[in-house]
Design a protein around this motif. Sequence first.
Motif, PDB file in Angstrom:
ATOM      1  N   UNK A  44       0.798  -1.309  -0.087  1.00 58.03           N
ATOM      2  CA  UNK A  44      -0.062   0.058  -0.232  1.00 58.03           C
ATOM      3  C   UNK A  44       0.733   1.261  -0.085  1.00 58.03           C
ATOM      4  N   UNK A  45       1.992   1.001  -0.181  1.00 53.50           N
ATOM      5  CA  UNK A  45       2.866   2.205  -0.366  1.00 53.50           C
ATOM      6  C   UNK A  45       3.466   2.852   1.046  1.00 53.50           C
ATOM      7  N   UNK A  46       3.356   2.073   2.118  1.00 54.85           N
ATOM      8  CA  UNK A  46       3.871   2.366   3.470  1.00 54.85           C
ATOM      9  C   UNK A  46       4.981   1.689   4.081  1.00 54.85           C
ATOM     10  N   UNK A  47       5.389   1.848   5.201  1.00 52.19           N
ATOM     11  CA  UNK A  47       6.441   1.273   5.610  1.00 52.19           C
ATOM     12  C   UNK A  47       6.255   0.903   7.280  1.00 52.19           C
ATOM     13  N   UNK A  48       6.576  -0.355   7.636  1.00 50.54           N
ATOM     14  CA  UNK A  48       6.766  -0.718   8.835  1.00 50.54           C
ATOM     15  C   UNK A  48       8.211  -1.148   9.503  1.00 50.54           C
ATOM     16  N   UNK A  49       8.496  -0.526  10.426  1.00 56.08           N
ATOM     17  CA  UNK A  49       9.825  -0.645  10.827  1.00 56.08           C
ATOM     18  C   UNK A  49       9.918  -0.547  12.506  1.00 56.08           C
ATOM     19  N   UNK A  64       2.566   5.824   6.741  1.00 56.40           N
ATOM     20  CA  UNK A  64       1.621   5.736   5.478  1.00 56.40           C
ATOM     21  C   UNK A  64       1.739   6.991   4.596  1.00 56.40           C
ATOM     22  N   UNK A  65       1.642   6.793   3.393  1.00 54.32           N
ATOM     23  CA  UNK A  65       1.644   7.791   2.566  1.00 54.32           C
ATOM     24  C   UNK A  65       0.421   8.802   2.393  1.00 54.32           C
ATOM     25  N   UNK A  66       0.304  10.189   2.185  1.00 56.95           N
ATOM     26  CA  UNK A  66      -0.850  10.846   2.474  1.00 56.95           C
ATOM     27  C   UNK A  66      -1.791  10.587   1.412  1.00 56.95           C
ATOM     28  N   UNK A  67      -2.976  10.467   1.804  1.00 57.70           N
ATOM     29  CA  UNK A  67      -4.294  10.033   0.851  1.00 57.70           C
ATOM     30  C   UNK A  67      -4.375  11.186  -0.378  1.00 57.70           C
TER      31      UNK A  67
END
Length: 67
Positions: A44-49, A64-67
């Motif tokens: 979904x274009x996000x990142x989990x770290x 998360x990227x902006x909507x």
Amino acid sequence: MEDNGPGFSPEHLTQLFTPFFTTKAQGKGTGLGLAVSRQYMESFGGLLSAENQPSGGARFILSLRPA
């Protein structure tokens, strides 16, 4: 999400998102939860770290990227 526990050990921190990596006893976990979660976020274009906090404890970061 963060806590005030001991944090991640350095060797675990580098492997948290590796498929089938687990610190649970044999037969108690598959080691897929964090790996799959990160893959979903990336799709979904996000990142989990994850990181250790300087004051102690562990932190998961969800970006998360902006909507």
